[in-house]
Design a protein around this motif. Sequence first.
Motif, PDB file in Angstrom:
ATOM      1  N   HIS A 238       0.901  -1.305  -0.090  1.00  0.00           N
ATOM      2  CA  HIS A 238      -0.050  -0.062  -0.081  1.00  0.00           C
ATOM      3  C   HIS A 238       0.920   1.184   0.160  1.00  0.00           C
ATOM      4  CE1 HIS A 238      -3.553  -2.280   0.126  1.00  0.00           C
ATOM      5  NE2 HIS A 238      -3.127  -3.039   1.142  1.00  0.00           N
ATOM      6  N   ARG A 239       1.975   1.249   0.482  1.00  0.00           N
ATOM      7  CA  ARG A 239       2.987   2.254   0.391  1.00  0.00           C
ATOM      8  C   ARG A 239       3.191   2.558  -1.061  1.00  0.00           C
ATOM      9  NH1 ARG A 239       8.675   3.120   0.214  1.00  0.00           N
ATOM     10  NH2 ARG A 239       9.196   0.955   0.658  1.00  0.00           N
ATOM     11  N   PHE A 240       3.490   1.347  -1.963  1.00  0.00           N
ATOM     12  CA  PHE A 240       3.852   1.835  -3.337  1.00  0.00           C
ATOM     13  C   PHE A 240       2.701   2.280  -4.093  1.00  0.00           C
ATOM     14  CE2 PHE A 240       7.072  -1.841  -2.910  1.00  0.00           C
ATOM     15  CZ  PHE A 240       7.996  -1.018  -2.648  1.00  0.00           C
ATOM     16  N   LEU A 241       1.513   1.755  -3.902  1.00  0.00           N
ATOM     17  CA  LEU A 241       0.337   2.203  -4.514  1.00  0.00           C
ATOM     18  C   LEU A 241       0.135   3.689  -3.960  1.00  0.00           C
ATOM     19  CD1 LEU A 241      -2.084  -1.098  -4.213  1.00  0.00           C
ATOM     20  CD2 LEU A 241      -0.840  -0.226  -6.211  1.00  0.00           C
ATOM     21  N   GLN A 242       0.240   4.129  -3.147  1.00  0.00           N
ATOM     22  CA  GLN A 242      -0.104   5.366  -2.602  1.00  0.00           C
ATOM     23  C   GLN A 242       0.892   6.109  -3.275  1.00  0.00           C
ATOM     24  OE1 GLN A 242      -0.413   5.257   1.792  1.00  0.00           O
ATOM     25  NE2 GLN A 242      -2.137   4.508   1.811  1.00  0.00           N
ATOM     26  N   GLU A 243       2.172   5.666  -3.215  1.00  0.00           N
ATOM     27  CA  GLU A 243       3.068   6.533  -3.963  1.00  0.00           C
ATOM     28  C   GLU A 243       2.896   6.796  -5.569  1.00  0.00           C
ATOM     29  OE1 GLU A 243       7.893   6.355  -3.613  1.00  0.00           O
ATOM     30  OE2 GLU A 243       7.331   4.847  -5.094  1.00  0.00           O
ATOM     31  N   MET A 244       2.341   5.591  -6.075  1.00  0.00           N
ATOM     32  CA  MET A 244       1.917   5.546  -7.534  1.00  0.00           C
ATOM     33  C   MET A 244       0.883   6.510  -7.786  1.00  0.00           C
ATOM     34  SD  MET A 244       0.025   2.380  -9.604  1.00  0.00           S
ATOM     35  CE  MET A 244       1.569   1.381  -9.743  1.00  0.00           C
ATOM     36  N   HIS A 245      -0.151   6.733  -7.055  1.00  0.00           N
ATOM     37  CA  HIS A 245      -1.289   7.668  -7.184  1.00  0.00           C
ATOM     38  C   HIS A 245      -0.780   8.989  -7.149  1.00  0.00           C
ATOM     39  CE1 HIS A 245      -4.823   9.909  -5.902  1.00  0.00           C
ATOM     40  NE2 HIS A 245      -5.521   9.013  -6.576  1.00  0.00           N
ATOM     41  N   ARG A 246       0.025   9.335  -6.102  1.00  0.00           N
ATOM     42  CA  ARG A 246       0.603  10.584  -5.816  1.00  0.00           C
ATOM     43  C   ARG A 246       1.651  10.893  -7.137  1.00  0.00           C
ATOM     44  NH1 ARG A 246       2.453   9.356  -1.338  1.00  0.00           N
ATOM     45  NH2 ARG A 246       4.724   9.305  -1.721  1.00  0.00           N
ATOM     46  N   GLU A 247       2.297  10.093  -7.351  1.00  0.00           N
ATOM     47  CA  GLU A 247       3.207  10.540  -8.753  1.00  0.00           C
ATOM     48  C   GLU A 247       2.490  10.294 -10.117  1.00  0.00           C
ATOM     49  OE1 GLU A 247       6.460  11.378  -8.202  1.00  0.00           O
ATOM     50  OE2 GLU A 247       6.149  11.525  -6.222  1.00  0.00           O
ATOM     51  N   VAL A 248       1.548   9.672 -10.299  1.00  0.00           N
ATOM     52  CA  VAL A 248       1.185   9.375 -11.788  1.00  0.00           C
ATOM     53  C   VAL A 248      -0.581   9.829 -11.760  1.00  0.00           C
ATOM     54  CG1 VAL A 248       0.607   7.688 -13.314  1.00  0.00           C
ATOM     55  CG2 VAL A 248       2.669   7.510 -12.187  1.00  0.00           C
ATOM     56  N   LEU A 249      -1.222   9.368 -10.837  1.00  0.00           N
ATOM     57  CA  LEU A 249      -2.831   9.376 -11.016  1.00  0.00           C
ATOM     58  C   LEU A 249      -3.500  10.553 -10.425  1.00  0.00           C
ATOM     59  CD1 LEU A 249      -3.274   5.736  -9.917  1.00  0.00           C
ATOM     60  CD2 LEU A 249      -2.966   6.583 -12.299  1.00  0.00           C
ATOM     61  N   SER A 250      -2.876  11.150  -9.385  1.00  0.00           N
ATOM     62  CA  SER A 250      -3.488  12.325  -8.851  1.00  0.00           C
ATOM     63  C   SER A 250      -3.868  13.517  -9.766  1.00  0.00           C
ATOM     64  CB  SER A 250      -2.722  12.935  -7.528  1.00  0.00           C
ATOM     65  OG  SER A 250      -3.400  14.100  -6.965  1.00  0.00           O
ATOM     66  N   GLY A 251      -4.997  13.866  -9.674  1.00  0.00           N
ATOM     67  CA  GLY A 251      -5.422  15.003 -10.504  1.00  0.00           C
ATOM     68  C   GLY A 251      -5.779  14.583 -12.126  1.00  0.00           C
ATOM     69  N   ARG A 252      -5.719  13.389 -12.252  1.00  0.00           N
ATOM     70  CA  ARG A 252      -6.252  12.755 -13.578  1.00  0.00           C
ATOM     71  C   ARG A 252      -7.577  12.235 -13.573  1.00  0.00           C
ATOM     72  NH1 ARG A 252      -1.900  12.206 -17.409  1.00  0.00           N
ATOM     73  NH2 ARG A 252       0.189  12.670 -16.719  1.00  0.00           N
ATOM     74  N   ASP A 253      -8.518  12.362 -14.210  1.00  0.00           N
ATOM     75  CA  ASP A 253      -9.870  11.526 -14.366  1.00  0.00           C
ATOM     76  C   ASP A 253      -9.769  10.299 -15.184  1.00  0.00           C
ATOM     77  OD1 ASP A 253     -12.275  11.158 -13.850  1.00  0.00           O
ATOM     78  OD2 ASP A 253     -13.193  12.554 -15.285  1.00  0.00           O
ATOM     79  N   VAL A 254      -9.125   9.452 -14.453  1.00  0.00           N
ATOM     80  CA  VAL A 254      -8.902   8.143 -15.040  1.00  0.00           C
ATOM     81  C   VAL A 254      -9.339   7.019 -14.041  1.00  0.00           C
ATOM     82  CG1 VAL A 254      -6.929   8.804 -16.603  1.00  0.00           C
ATOM     83  CG2 VAL A 254      -6.488   8.119 -14.230  1.00  0.00           C
ATOM     84  N   LEU A 255      -9.485   5.943 -14.600  1.00  0.00           N
ATOM     85  CA  LEU A 255      -9.779   4.723 -13.815  1.00  0.00           C
ATOM     86  C   LEU A 255      -8.751   3.706 -13.770  1.00  0.00           C
ATOM     87  CD1 LEU A 255     -12.060   2.740 -12.979  1.00  0.00           C
ATOM     88  CD2 LEU A 255     -12.331   2.162 -15.076  1.00  0.00           C
ATOM     89  N   THR A 256      -8.666   3.297 -12.501  1.00  0.00           N
ATOM     90  CA  THR A 256      -7.671   2.380 -11.910  1.00  0.00           C
ATOM     91  C   THR A 256      -8.395   1.027 -11.361  1.00  0.00           C
ATOM     92  OG1 THR A 256      -7.236   3.159 -10.052  1.00  0.00           O
ATOM     93  CG2 THR A 256      -5.783   4.109 -11.909  1.00  0.00           C
ATOM     94  N   ILE A 257      -8.021   0.090 -11.788  1.00  0.00           N
ATOM     95  CA  ILE A 257      -8.445  -1.528 -11.437  1.00  0.00           C
ATOM     96  C   ILE A 257      -7.463  -2.142 -10.978  1.00  0.00           C
ATOM     97  CG2 ILE A 257     -10.069  -3.113 -11.906  1.00  0.00           C
ATOM     98  CD1 ILE A 257     -10.232  -0.894 -14.387  1.00  0.00           C
ATOM     99  N   GLY A 258      -7.262  -2.732  -9.783  1.00  0.00           N
ATOM    100  CA  GLY A 258      -6.051  -3.513  -9.416  1.00  0.00           C
ATOM    101  C   GLY A 258      -6.687  -4.918  -9.338  1.00  0.00           C
ATOM    102  N   GLU A 259      -5.880  -5.888  -9.796  1.00  0.00           N
ATOM    103  CA  GLU A 259      -6.206  -7.323  -9.762  1.00  0.00           C
ATOM    104  C   GLU A 259      -5.362  -8.003  -8.510  1.00  0.00           C
ATOM    105  OE1 GLU A 259      -5.626 -11.548 -12.517  1.00  0.00           O
ATOM    106  OE2 GLU A 259      -4.164 -10.131 -12.237  1.00  0.00           O
ATOM    107  N   SER A 260      -5.957  -8.806  -7.584  1.00  0.00           N
ATOM    108  CA  SER A 260      -5.521  -9.375  -6.646  1.00  0.00           C
ATOM    109  C   SER A 260      -6.238 -10.735  -6.352  1.00  0.00           C
ATOM    110  CB  SER A 260      -5.775  -8.589  -5.559  1.00  0.00           C
ATOM    111  OG  SER A 260      -5.328  -9.162  -4.168  1.00  0.00           O
ATOM    112  N   TRP A 261      -5.334 -11.797  -6.359  1.00  0.00           N
ATOM    113  CA  TRP A 261      -5.914 -12.991  -5.960  1.00  0.00           C
ATOM    114  C   TRP A 261      -5.982 -13.385  -4.429  1.00  0.00           C
ATOM    115  CZ3 TRP A 261      -8.085 -16.954  -9.215  1.00  0.00           C
ATOM    116  CH2 TRP A 261      -7.928 -16.534 -10.537  1.00  0.00           C
TER     117      TRP A 261
END
Length: 563
Positions: A238-261
């Motif tokens: 979750h540290r990496f996912l939050q960093e990814m959101h901060r560095e890439v996704l924040s402020g963009r109106d895009v969709l993100t779907i994670g796959e987890s088994w």
Amino acid sequence: MTDVTTAPRPAPDAAPEPTERWWHRATGYQVYPRSFADSDGDGMGDIPGIISRLGHLSDLGIGFIWLSPVYASPMIDNGYDISDYRDIAPEFGTLDDMDQLIASARERGIGIVMDLVVNHSSALHDWFKAARASRDCPEHGYYIWRDPAADGGPPDDARAAFGGPAWTFVPEVGQYYFHYFSPAQPDLNWQNRALRAEIYEMMRWWLDRGIAGFRMDVISLIGKDVDARIYEEGPDLHRFLQEMHREVLSGRDVLTIGESWSVSTETGLLYCGRDRDELDMVFEFSHIREGWHPELGKFAPKPFDLVAFKRALFAWQDLTSEDGWHALFLSNHDLPRQVSFYADDGAHRCVAAKTLATVLHLLKGTPFVYQGEEIGMTNARFERIDQYRDLETLNHFEEQIAQGVEPEVFLAGANRNSRDHSRTPMQWSAAPQGGFTTGTPWIETNPNFTEINVEADLAHPESIFAHYRRLIRLRQENEIVAFGQTTQLMPDDPEILAFERRLGGDRIVVFANFSDRVQTRALPAELTGPVHCLAWTHAEREALAGDLVLAPFESIACRPAAA
């Protein structure tokens, strides 16, 4: 005869409505490129082929395409082994073709959501070529390496998901590298800051080209601790996912779907809770695993248990009732055809396919249609192992035969659960190879393409395709379908799946017969009387009587007049 009973439910307006996003009312459609449409007759689907079929998706009402990998790749795992994240595999087309797909889809109001495969790369990626040649280059740190054990063997006895050891030795550097899947797919070392920066820059590069977001392949593996043998949902996920959101996704109106088994109702909101700044929704597989043997896995399937299936399905409806969002699906490129697995692909195929659609599309969340599902495509029922192409199936066949499993026993499991059943070519018409290609397809076309195909389905006004289109439009237009709260009805009934959706004082009720026999249930007085049908499988009803009678695999979704 069983009465319809309801579980206690919260006040219908107890949950705050989410801030509406464009994907809350949209339906996704997964395109598996090599099997969707072939434009040049080489037997493999491609991007120009997808462009040529956008009208089909537009007619269906699709809001976005989840596009399985089209990146440059040696195709050991059909593109989930990427050798260049910023280029397109020649068999699929070019970057210009990709830009044209993005633009052409946008003109039809359809976004392109790309598969993001960053748990691992291909062993032929330039990063890994450098990493395996020298310990001194920066790229060596992009992967997970360990020195041999005292006896010269691998660091531990971990097994790969696709069979065999999870460690492979590289003499040039005198170390083993870790691969959760196959040796052709070395795992990336997310602990390396420079690697993460490379990935984030690549993601921004694609978003700047106009894609609508990412579906993140096995994203729950990126925080792993291999020394502790914690692979799924590791300590840094979750540290990496939050960093990814901060560095890439924040402020963009895009969709993100994670796959987890591995995600569960205990951890689900860590991924997609509104205050988490990680992902928008998660593909989870609890309802899928209910059909697998608990110890022997997917190639030893167990009989379908509707009560267990419902327990898993509605647990996630409960979890996301007030927070987060849910990705709704029954099939994808890793799973068998849903009408073959959950229902009946024989005499009742059409009605069963409609019922599965009704159940999925009237739940709360974002539904996903896998290519061919909208016409009721079925499993292929291969008779020989050489008809399979899937790396997972072939590797497990070798392992299990070596362990003494009879080939017929393994093939019986593979014919129910192998990934190849969803990967046979899309059946567009009764023309040779189902209209998928003018050449020889990379995997055999299901022989039933002469009866089951898009052209044949569209010729009937009450076809499976028409049913899907009706359901997709309901989500776009109906507030209850988009945002209403879900309450399961009849949770212990072994034959009937039932639920209601409520928003304010309005409600929808859904009843679905999952058996091949007529089912009769007594209805409470509040559900009897005039109804407005929203989706039906046999004939539109004007009223519900005191007893609900459902034909084999029949379903009904309606709004009671009193609602």
